[in-house]
Scaffold this motif. Structure first.
Motif, PDB file in Angstrom:
ATOM      1  N   ASP A   1      -0.799  -9.012  -3.868  1.00 51.43           N
ATOM      2  CA  ASP A   1      -2.169  -8.551  -3.635  1.00 51.43           C
ATOM      3  C   ASP A   1      -2.835  -9.382  -2.537  1.00 51.43           C
ATOM      4  O   ASP A   1      -3.519  -8.839  -1.672  1.00 51.43           O
ATOM      5  CB  ASP A   1      -2.979  -8.621  -4.932  1.00 51.43           C
TER       6      ASP A   1
ATOM      7  N   ASP B   1      -1.444  -8.213   0.718  1.00 51.59           N
ATOM      8  CA  ASP B   1      -2.056  -6.933   1.089  1.00 51.59           C
ATOM      9  C   ASP B   1      -3.460  -7.138   1.633  1.00 51.59           C
ATOM     10  O   ASP B   1      -3.845  -6.517   2.624  1.00 51.59           O
ATOM     11  CB  ASP B   1      -2.104  -5.994  -0.112  1.00 51.59           C
ATOM     12  N   GLN B   2      -4.232  -8.015   1.015  1.00 48.49           N
ATOM     13  CA  GLN B   2      -5.594  -8.283   1.479  1.00 48.49           C
ATOM     14  C   GLN B   2      -5.587  -8.895   2.877  1.00 48.49           C
ATOM     15  O   GLN B   2      -6.410  -8.560   3.712  1.00 48.49           O
ATOM     16  CB  GLN B   2      -6.320  -9.220   0.506  1.00 48.49           C
TER      17      GLN B   2
ATOM     18  N   LEU C   1      -5.284  -6.366   5.760  1.00 51.23           N
ATOM     19  CA  LEU C   1      -6.338  -5.394   6.022  1.00 51.23           C
ATOM     20  C   LEU C   1      -6.876  -5.582   7.440  1.00 51.23           C
ATOM     21  O   LEU C   1      -6.997  -6.711   7.933  1.00 51.23           O
ATOM     22  CB  LEU C   1      -7.477  -5.541   5.017  1.00 51.23           C
ATOM     23  N   LEU C   2      -7.195  -4.478   8.090  1.00 50.41           N
ATOM     24  CA  LEU C   2      -7.613  -4.514   9.486  1.00 50.41           C
ATOM     25  C   LEU C   2      -8.804  -5.436   9.716  1.00 50.41           C
ATOM     26  O   LEU C   2      -8.819  -6.219  10.672  1.00 50.41           O
ATOM     27  CB  LEU C   2      -7.931  -3.099   9.983  1.00 50.41           C
ATOM     28  N   ASP C   3      -9.783  -5.377   8.845  1.00 51.86           N
ATOM     29  CA  ASP C   3     -10.968  -6.212   9.064  1.00 51.86           C
ATOM     30  C   ASP C   3     -10.716  -7.692   8.768  1.00 51.86           C
ATOM     31  O   ASP C   3     -11.592  -8.518   8.974  1.00 51.86           O
ATOM     32  CB  ASP C   3     -12.182  -5.686   8.302  1.00 51.86           C
ATOM     33  N   GLN C   4      -9.531  -8.041   8.334  1.00 54.18           N
ATOM     34  CA  GLN C   4      -9.140  -9.434   8.142  1.00 54.18           C
ATOM     35  C   GLN C   4      -8.364  -9.984   9.345  1.00 54.18           C
ATOM     36  O   GLN C   4      -8.022 -11.158   9.369  1.00 54.18           O
ATOM     37  CB  GLN C   4      -8.268  -9.580   6.888  1.00 54.18           C
ATOM     38  N   GLN C   5      -8.098  -9.145  10.329  1.00 49.22           N
ATOM     39  CA  GLN C   5      -7.280  -9.524  11.478  1.00 49.22           C
ATOM     40  C   GLN C   5      -8.150 -10.081  12.603  1.00 49.22           C
ATOM     41  O   GLN C   5      -9.031  -9.396  13.111  1.00 49.22           O
ATOM     42  CB  GLN C   5      -6.486  -8.319  11.992  1.00 49.22           C
TER      43      GLN C   5
ATOM     44  N   HIS D   1       0.840  -1.192   0.000  1.00 46.03           N
ATOM     45  CA  HIS D   1       0.000   0.000   0.000  1.00 46.03           C
ATOM     46  C   HIS D   1       0.877   1.244   0.000  1.00 46.03           C
ATOM     47  O   HIS D   1       1.921   1.291   0.603  1.00 46.03           O
ATOM     48  CB  HIS D   1      -0.904   0.027   1.243  1.00 46.03           C
TER      49      HIS D   1
END
Length: 86
Positions: free
Chosen positions: A17, A20-21, A24-28, A2
């Protein structure tokens, strides 16, 4: 990554990619657990205020209630208390 612009003719690397995905915060999972913990504490707060307790104090009271005869100093030596007070 990013924040690093790609040249207009560059094709993004699929592995980069995906990385990077995944970042992402909502993937943690840790963020989901943290958010839910805050929500639970917020839900308990009005009830605990009536008792004059904070959420950590409430957890200590639960440990003392579960183990009849246990003192606060005895509770602090238990594994459960090391998790509650961490």
């Amino acid at each position: 990554m990013h924040g690093t612009p790609l040249p207009l003719n560059a094709q993004p690397d699929a592995a980069a990619d995906a990385t990077d995905q995944a970042l992402l915060l909502d993937q943690q999972l840790c963020f989901a657990l943290y958010s839910n913990s805050l929500l639970m504490t917020k839900l308990y707060k009005p009830h605990l205020e009536k008792l004059g307790l904070t959420y950590p104090q409430y957890l200590v009271m639960l440990v003392l209630w579960e183990r009849d005869g246990l003192t606060v100093s005895g509770a602090s030596a238990t594994r459960m208390m090391s998790v509650v007070c961490a």
